[in-house]
Design a protein around this motif. Structure first.
Motif, PDB file in Angstrom:
ATOM      1  N   MET A  36      63.350  68.209  44.345  1.00 34.07           N
ATOM      2  CA  MET A  36      63.465  66.751  44.176  1.00 34.07           C
ATOM      3  C   MET A  36      64.922  66.317  44.078  1.00 34.07           C
ATOM      4  SD  MET A  36      60.486  65.550  41.683  1.00 34.07           S
ATOM      5  CE  MET A  36      58.918  65.196  42.381  1.00 34.07           C
ATOM      6  N   THR A  37      65.725  67.103  43.375  1.00 36.44           N
ATOM      7  CA  THR A  37      67.143  66.776  43.266  1.00 36.44           C
ATOM      8  C   THR A  37      67.810  66.808  44.631  1.00 36.44           C
ATOM      9  OG1 THR A  37      67.202  67.666  41.031  1.00 36.44           O
ATOM     10  CG2 THR A  37      69.302  67.434  42.162  1.00 36.44           C
ATOM     11  N   ALA A  38      67.515  67.826  45.419  1.00 37.54           N
ATOM     12  CA  ALA A  38      68.097  67.932  46.760  1.00 37.54           C
ATOM     13  C   ALA A  38      67.642  66.778  47.649  1.00 37.54           C
ATOM     14  CB  ALA A  38      67.723  69.267  47.388  1.00 37.54           C
ATOM     15  N   LEU A  39      66.341  66.479  47.613  1.00 41.59           N
ATOM     16  CA  LEU A  39      65.807  65.391  48.433  1.00 41.59           C
ATOM     17  C   LEU A  39      66.412  64.047  48.037  1.00 41.59           C
ATOM     18  CD1 LEU A  39      63.746  64.328  50.554  1.00 41.59           C
ATOM     19  CD2 LEU A  39      62.155  64.073  48.642  1.00 41.59           C
ATOM     20  N   THR A  41      69.190  63.435  46.376  1.00 43.43           N
ATOM     21  CA  THR A  41      70.625  63.398  46.653  1.00 43.43           C
ATOM     22  C   THR A  41      70.873  63.140  48.128  1.00 43.43           C
ATOM     23  OG1 THR A  41      71.074  64.904  44.819  1.00 43.43           O
ATOM     24  CG2 THR A  41      72.775  64.699  46.501  1.00 43.43           C
ATOM     25  N   ALA A  42      70.102  63.794  48.992  1.00 45.23           N
ATOM     26  CA  ALA A  42      70.247  63.569  50.434  1.00 45.23           C
ATOM     27  C   ALA A  42      69.919  62.120  50.789  1.00 45.23           C
ATOM     28  CB  ALA A  42      69.354  64.526  51.200  1.00 45.23           C
ATOM     29  N   LEU A  43      68.847  61.593  50.220  1.00 43.91           N
ATOM     30  CA  LEU A  43      68.483  60.200  50.497  1.00 43.91           C
ATOM     31  C   LEU A  43      69.535  59.236  49.951  1.00 43.91           C
ATOM     32  CD1 LEU A  43      64.630  60.241  49.826  1.00 43.91           C
ATOM     33  CD2 LEU A  43      65.795  60.015  52.022  1.00 43.91           C
ATOM     34  N   ALA A  44      70.106  59.549  48.802  1.00 42.37           N
ATOM     35  CA  ALA A  44      71.135  58.680  48.231  1.00 42.37           C
ATOM     36  C   ALA A  44      72.405  58.672  49.082  1.00 42.37           C
ATOM     37  CB  ALA A  44      71.473  59.128  46.814  1.00 42.37           C
ATOM     38  N   LEU A  45      72.697  59.784  49.726  1.00 38.58           N
ATOM     39  CA  LEU A  45      73.873  59.842  50.591  1.00 38.58           C
ATOM     40  C   LEU A  45      73.661  59.107  51.905  1.00 38.58           C
ATOM     41  CD1 LEU A  45      74.910  63.564  50.045  1.00 38.58           C
ATOM     42  CD2 LEU A  45      76.128  61.526  49.241  1.00 38.58           C
ATOM     43  N   VAL A  46      72.417  59.019  52.355  1.00 40.78           N
ATOM     44  CA  VAL A  46      72.127  58.440  53.667  1.00 40.78           C
ATOM     45  C   VAL A  46      71.765  56.959  53.593  1.00 40.78           C
ATOM     46  CG1 VAL A  46      70.539  58.567  55.626  1.00 40.78           C
ATOM     47  CG2 VAL A  46      71.410  60.647  54.587  1.00 40.78           C
ATOM     48  N   LEU A  47      70.968  56.567  52.606  1.00 40.21           N
ATOM     49  CA  LEU A  47      70.474  55.190  52.546  1.00 40.21           C
ATOM     50  C   LEU A  47      71.533  54.235  52.009  1.00 40.21           C
ATOM     51  CD1 LEU A  47      66.906  55.841  51.118  1.00 40.21           C
ATOM     52  CD2 LEU A  47      67.543  55.354  53.468  1.00 40.21           C
ATOM     53  N   PRO A  48      71.585  53.023  52.559  1.00 37.06           N
ATOM     54  CA  PRO A  48      72.555  52.042  52.071  1.00 37.06           C
ATOM     55  C   PRO A  48      72.158  51.508  50.690  1.00 37.06           C
ATOM     56  CG  PRO A  48      71.136  51.057  53.723  1.00 37.06           C
ATOM     57  CD  PRO A  48      70.776  52.510  53.659  1.00 37.06           C
ATOM     58  N   MET A  49      73.142  51.240  49.866  1.00 35.44           N
ATOM     59  CA  MET A  49      72.873  50.726  48.528  1.00 35.44           C
ATOM     60  C   MET A  49      72.644  49.222  48.512  1.00 35.44           C
ATOM     61  SD  MET A  49      75.410  52.918  46.101  1.00 35.44           S
ATOM     62  CE  MET A  49      75.040  51.872  44.728  1.00 35.44           C
ATOM     63  N   VAL A  50      73.005  48.527  49.562  1.00 32.09           N
ATOM     64  CA  VAL A  50      72.903  47.075  49.566  1.00 32.09           C
ATOM     65  C   VAL A  50      71.466  46.602  49.708  1.00 32.09           C
ATOM     66  CG1 VAL A  50      75.232  46.707  50.415  1.00 32.09           C
ATOM     67  CG2 VAL A  50      73.377  46.978  52.040  1.00 32.09           C
ATOM     68  N   SER A  51      70.616  47.431  50.263  1.00 26.69           N
ATOM     69  CA  SER A  51      69.232  47.043  50.461  1.00 26.69           C
ATOM     70  C   SER A  51      68.376  47.551  49.318  1.00 26.69           C
ATOM     71  CB  SER A  51      68.716  47.600  51.788  1.00 26.69           C
ATOM     72  OG  SER A  51      67.343  47.354  51.895  1.00 26.69           O
ATOM     73  N   THR A  52      67.740  46.656  48.592  1.00 23.14           N
ATOM     74  CA  THR A  52      66.880  47.047  47.486  1.00 23.14           C
ATOM     75  C   THR A  52      65.660  47.805  47.989  1.00 23.14           C
ATOM     76  OG1 THR A  52      67.569  45.091  46.281  1.00 23.14           O
ATOM     77  CG2 THR A  52      65.605  46.191  45.506  1.00 23.14           C
ATOM     78  N   VAL A  53      65.119  47.374  49.112  1.00 19.69           N
ATOM     79  CA  VAL A  53      63.930  48.030  49.651  1.00 19.69           C
ATOM     80  C   VAL A  53      64.254  49.452  50.072  1.00 19.69           C
ATOM     81  CG1 VAL A  53      62.226  47.986  51.496  1.00 19.69           C
ATOM     82  CG2 VAL A  53      62.875  45.875  50.357  1.00 19.69           C
ATOM     83  N   LEU A  54      65.307  49.626  50.832  1.00 20.45           N
ATOM     84  CA  LEU A  54      65.666  50.969  51.288  1.00 20.45           C
ATOM     85  C   LEU A  54      66.243  51.816  50.165  1.00 20.45           C
ATOM     86  CD1 LEU A  54      67.247  50.382  54.791  1.00 20.45           C
ATOM     87  CD2 LEU A  54      65.026  51.330  54.244  1.00 20.45           C
ATOM     88  N   ALA A  56      65.671  51.641  46.824  1.00 22.61           N
ATOM     89  CA  ALA A  56      64.815  51.964  45.679  1.00 22.61           C
ATOM     90  C   ALA A  56      63.390  52.322  46.091  1.00 22.61           C
ATOM     91  CB  ALA A  56      64.787  50.786  44.715  1.00 22.61           C
ATOM     92  N   ALA A  57      62.798  51.526  46.927  1.00 26.80           N
ATOM     93  CA  ALA A  57      61.379  51.718  47.236  1.00 26.80           C
ATOM     94  C   ALA A  57      61.130  52.832  48.242  1.00 26.80           C
ATOM     95  CB  ALA A  57      60.788  50.411  47.755  1.00 26.80           C
ATOM     96  N   LEU A  58      61.981  52.981  49.220  1.00 23.17           N
ATOM     97  CA  LEU A  58      61.729  53.970  50.271  1.00 23.17           C
ATOM     98  C   LEU A  58      61.709  55.405  49.748  1.00 23.17           C
ATOM     99  CD1 LEU A  58      61.119  54.397  53.229  1.00 23.17           C
ATOM    100  CD2 LEU A  58      63.568  54.566  53.643  1.00 23.17           C
ATOM    101  N   PRO A  59      62.671  55.842  48.936  1.00 25.13           N
ATOM    102  CA  PRO A  59      62.562  57.222  48.420  1.00 25.13           C
ATOM    103  C   PRO A  59      61.289  57.457  47.614  1.00 25.13           C
ATOM    104  CG  PRO A  59      64.755  56.369  48.051  1.00 25.13           C
ATOM    105  CD  PRO A  59      63.920  55.235  48.552  1.00 25.13           C
ATOM    106  N   THR A  60      60.865  56.461  46.859  1.00 26.21           N
ATOM    107  CA  THR A  60      59.635  56.598  46.086  1.00 26.21           C
ATOM    108  C   THR A  60      58.434  56.720  47.004  1.00 26.21           C
ATOM    109  OG1 THR A  60      60.617  55.266  44.331  1.00 26.21           O
ATOM    110  CG2 THR A  60      58.229  55.525  44.289  1.00 26.21           C
ATOM    111  N   PHE A  65      54.235  60.075  49.732  1.00 31.74           N
ATOM    112  CA  PHE A  65      53.588  60.602  50.936  1.00 31.74           C
ATOM    113  C   PHE A  65      53.724  62.117  51.018  1.00 31.74           C
ATOM    114  CE2 PHE A  65      53.997  56.207  52.658  1.00 31.74           C
ATOM    115  CZ  PHE A  65      52.654  56.006  52.855  1.00 31.74           C
ATOM    116  N   VAL A  66      54.864  62.650  50.639  1.00 29.01           N
ATOM    117  CA  VAL A  66      55.051  64.102  50.655  1.00 29.01           C
ATOM    118  C   VAL A  66      54.088  64.764  49.680  1.00 29.01           C
ATOM    119  CG1 VAL A  66      56.672  65.950  50.033  1.00 29.01           C
ATOM    120  CG2 VAL A  66      57.418  64.056  51.478  1.00 29.01           C
ATOM    121  N   LEU A  67      53.980  64.218  48.467  1.00 25.64           N
ATOM    122  CA  LEU A  67      53.061  64.791  47.489  1.00 25.64           C
ATOM    123  C   LEU A  67      51.611  64.644  47.928  1.00 25.64           C
ATOM    124  CD1 LEU A  67      54.703  63.723  44.132  1.00 25.64           C
ATOM    125  CD2 LEU A  67      54.582  66.011  45.119  1.00 25.64           C
ATOM    126  N   ALA A  68      51.267  63.508  48.532  1.00 28.47           N
ATOM    127  CA  ALA A  68      49.899  63.326  49.011  1.00 28.47           C
ATOM    128  C   ALA A  68      49.575  64.322  50.123  1.00 28.47           C
ATOM    129  CB  ALA A  68      49.704  61.898  49.507  1.00 28.47           C
TER     130      ALA A  68
END
Length: 75
Positions: A36-39, A41-54, A56-60, A65-68
């Motif tokens: 989870m830390t690796a995933l 961290t990778a998403l935090a490096l790639v996704l823009p911080m200006v978009s609340t949807v991308l 905060a919501a997208l990694p969740t 979906f991965v867990l399901a």
């Protein structure tokens, strides 16, 4: 602010690892935490911080979906 947020990140990661371990106990809590830390961290490096949807919501949603997918019944 970075030092203040470290405990929040650790708590969130540990909570997620324990939850994921209860759904798929083949992996240890430690392995789930590292994955989870690796995933995240990778998403935090790639996704823009200006978009609340991308930001905060997208990694969740991706994690849900991965867990399901990982815990679906096998045929």
């Amino acid at each position: 602010i970075l030092i203040d947020e470290v405990d929040n990140a650790y708590g969130d990661t540990y909570s997620g690892a324990v939850s994921a371990h209860s759904l798929l106990p083949r992996w240890s809590v430690r392995r789930w935490g590292l994955a989870m830390t690796a995933l995240c961290t990778a998403l935090a490096l790639v996704l823009p911080m200006v978009s609340t949807v991308l930001g905060a919501a997208l990694p969740t949603l991706v994690l849900c979906f991965v867990l399901a997918f990982a815990t679906r019944p096998r045929r």
